[in-house]
Every structure is written in structure tokens, then in C-alpha cells.
Design an enzyme around this catalytic site. Structure first.
Site, PDB file in Angstrom:
ATOM      1  N   ASP A   1       0.731  -1.224  -0.007  1.00  8.55           N
ATOM      2  CA  ASP A   1       0.070  -0.029  -0.143  1.00  8.55           C
ATOM      3  C   ASP A   1       1.152   1.238  -0.029  1.00  8.55           C
ATOM      4  OD1 ASP A   1      -2.658   1.321   0.222  1.00  8.55           O
ATOM      5  OD2 ASP A   1      -2.001   1.833   2.275  1.00  8.55           O
TER       6      ASP A   1
ATOM      7  N   ASP B   1      -1.215  -0.698   6.082  1.00  8.15           N
ATOM      8  CA  ASP B   1      -1.582   0.087   7.313  1.00  8.15           C
ATOM      9  C   ASP B   1      -3.004  -0.019   7.780  1.00  8.15           C
ATOM     10  OD1 ASP B   1      -2.061   1.817   5.300  1.00  8.15           O
ATOM     11  OD2 ASP B   1      -2.351   3.257   7.130  1.00  8.15           O
TER      12      ASP B   1
ATOM     13  N   ASP C   1       0.186   5.137   1.017  1.00  8.02           N
ATOM     14  CA  ASP C   1      -0.422   6.069   1.821  1.00  8.02           C
ATOM     15  C   ASP C   1      -0.506   5.372   3.281  1.00  8.02           C
ATOM     16  OD1 ASP C   1      -0.951   9.325   1.890  1.00  8.02           O
ATOM     17  OD2 ASP C   1      -1.852   8.261   3.602  1.00  8.02           O
TER      18      ASP C   1
END
Length: 343
Positions: free
Chosen positions: A26, A226, A28
Site C-alpha cells: 500500500d 496500514d 499512503d
């Protein structure tokens, strides 16, 4: 350990960049945040690549093209080819192409990333619901300045029976000034106006995982993210292993409460976790031990004893919480335990 039975973070004697052939990262909150590289990201990814691991950057943001994303990563000191970036725009374009005739017209409610992805699949992006022979409507994040009239255009076509697709349904998107409405919020506008339901391609749904595997050729992929509800759930749905890093939106308390589909295989502080093995959590009676820590589910609370690496303490707490919760979500108070490790 099967995805259905995970009650503890896993251990790994080998470093993760050697145990898996491809990291599906991922962006961001994992690689960058607020336009800047996350601490240790650039050097960790360079070392993982030098050690033989393939890197792929997987994003639900359909606005930017893979080339634009790769250029941004290069500016942050992370050299990247456009082919190493996989977007939800590409996933939804493939989904549409499998259900309509080649050369079909598709109404685009979104940005350039969608248009480029549709053309790549031999489809024709158009701007008006009045186009003759319109085969589909596709909606993706178009930036904060996307006009309200575009949602109306989508509604006109959907009311006429044109099939509706969405790149993703993330309700929010982080930006330099804070958290703003994401594509999922825009999809809700059209859903309310039409009463229809779109076919969705992005994380955590299978079309995005399939797109990623097809483009990377990964045989032993590791999802790195995250967010529990997109990255980790996407790995769960794809039946592959995952690494949660604590540099983004998920905090320790949320991780302890995670339901089975949101429980990562591994937990680490940041992307340096790719370069190391993962310590094993060992059950000892009712206690769960990791490093110098021991965790137990007590009367209404999670208790933690010992000292050492705070992330080892979190791993032990996860095992105690997830075992106690079973297939549900842990409701035990973990405040004092987390205060001990500062997470």
C-alpha cells in the site's frame, strides 16, 4: 496457520524479504504520508529489492496514472517503474472489459487514471450519459474539485439501466490538510440518487487482488499495509499472508480488537520489518510470550508483564486478545497494557 484460525501473529525464522517473492505495498501510510516518505521506507525498500524481493505498489486511488505514481515515488527516493504500480482503476477496467464488448463506450466519473486504464483494455471513455450505445458507468476518485454535475451524469445513465461500476469504496482519503471524503463518499451520493449498487473492484475485494497477481506474476506474495479494512482484509480474501505496519491509520488498540478477517500474519513498526525475521509468540498455559513480554487475558482486562521491544509486547497482547475473542472482537480493556509499551 489458516486464515480462519489465526489467533496470534506468526513468527518467521527467515527475513520476510527472503521468505516471500513479492511485496504488495500500500502507499499512503506505508510508503509515504502527506507527500513525504515514511521514515525508513526508502532505504528498507531498496534493501529488500537488492535482496531479491520484487516490489509492487498497490493503491485504491484511481485518480493518478501508474506513471504519475511512479514519478512521485522516484521524487521521494524510491525508484519505481510504471509497471510496478497497480491501481484500482486498472482493476475496474479489467472487470468492465470482461462484461462488455471490445470498443464499448464507458461513462467516466473520475480522473485521468480511469481514462488511461479503460483505453488500455480497449474501451472508449466518454463524458455524457447521452452517448449512444453506452455500455457502462465507472466511478473513481476524481479529486476534491470534481463537479457535482458529474454525479448527476452518472445518475442519469444508471436510471436508464446502464451497469454501474466503482473503482473502490474508501469513504475517506488522506491529504496534506487532513482527512477528506474519498470515492466511497461519492459513490454513496449516486447510490442514494439511484437506489442502485455498483460492482466494486478495489481492495479488499478479489478483483484488485487478481489484478495485482496477474500484473506481478507473484507466487509468494506478502501484502504490506496500514489499514485493517482494506489491506489486511484484502489479503484475507486473497488467502495470502500480510504485514501490518504501524506507520499509518491503524493503532495498537484497533489491532487488538480486530476480527479474524482483519488480523495480519505479521506486525511490525515500519518497513524495516521486511528485512528481519519475525519473533514467535509462544503459548505457556494461559500466558502468551514474545521477546521479554508475557500477556494474559485477565478479568475484563489484558495484562502485560516484562520488558523489551514494545512491538514484541504488542504481539503478545494480540495473541492473548485474539485467542480470547475467537471469531469475534476482543472487548477486554487494554489501556494499561498498551501504556506500558507506549503504543
Amino acid at each position: 496457520m489458516t486464515r480462519q484460525s489465526r489467533t496470534s501473529p506468526a513468527g518467521s525464522e527467515r527475513s520476510l524479504h527472503q521468505a516471500y517473492d513479492t511485496a504488495l505495498l500500500d502507499l499512503d501510510g506505508v510508503v509515504y504520508a502527506g507527500g513525504e516518505a515514511v521514515a525508513y521506507a526508502a532505504e528498507s525498500l531498496a534493501a529488500a529489492r537488492a535482496g531479491g524481493m520484487h516490489l509492487a505498489y498497490v493503491t485504491n486511488n484511481a485518480l493518478r496514472t501508474p506513471g504519475a505514481v511512479a514519478e512521485h515515488l522516484g521524487e521521494l527516493g524510491i525508484p519505481t517503474e510504471a509497471g510496478e504500480v497497480i491501481t484500482s482503476a486498472q482493476a475496474v477496467a479489467r472487470l468492465i472489459s470482461e462484461q462488455v464488448e471490445p470498443g464499448s463506450k464507458v461513462l467516466v466519473i473520475g480522473g485521468e487514471g480511469l481514462r488511461v486504464a479503460l483505453r488500455e483494455r480497449g474501451l472508449v471513455p466518454v463524458e455524457s450519459a447521452d452517448e449512444e450505445g453506452l455500455a457502462a458507468v465507472v466511478q473513481g476518485y476524481g479529486g476534491p474539485d470534481l463537479p457535482w454535475s458529474r454525479f448527476a451524469e452518472a445518475s442519469y445513465a444508471i436510471h436508464r439501466g446502464v451497469p454501474w461500476y466503482a473503482s473502490n469504496t474508501d469513504l475517506t482519503i488522506p491529504g496534506a490538510r487532513g482527512i477528506g471524503p474519498g470515492n466511497g463518499a461519492a459513490v454513496e451520493v449516486v447510490r442514494i440518487a439511484t437506489g442502485a449498487e455498483p460492482q466494486v473492484a478495489g481492495k479488499p475485494l478479489p478483483p484488485m487482488h487478481r489484478e495485482t497477481v496477474l500484473r506481478t506474476g507473484a507466487e509468494r506474495p506478502l501484502v504490506v499495509g496500514d489499514r485493517l479494512d482494506t489491506d489486511i482484509e484484502g489479503a484475507f480474501n486473497g488467502e495470502v499472508d500480510s504485514l501490518l505496519v504501524l506507520t499509518g491509520v491503524t493503532d495498537a488498540a484497533q489491532l487488538l480488537r480486530a476480527a479474524p478477517r482483519h488480523r495480519p500474519t505479521y506486525v511490525d513498526r515500519d518497513l524495516r520489518g521486511l528485512l528481519t525475521g519475525q519473533p514467535e509468540v509462544v503459548a505457556a498455559g494461559e500466558d502468551f510470550r514474545c521477546g521479554g513480554w508475557s500477556a494474559v487475558a485477565g478479568e475484563g482486562v489484558l495484562e502485560l508483564r516484562g520488558e523489551g521491544d514494545p512491538v514484541d509486547g504488542l504481539r503478545a497482547l494480540c495473541a492473548a486478545a485474539w485467542t480470547q475473542a475467537g471469531d469475534g472482537s476482543c472487548a477486554l480493556d487494554a489501556g494499561k497494557a498498551l501504556a506500558r509499551i507506549g503504543l
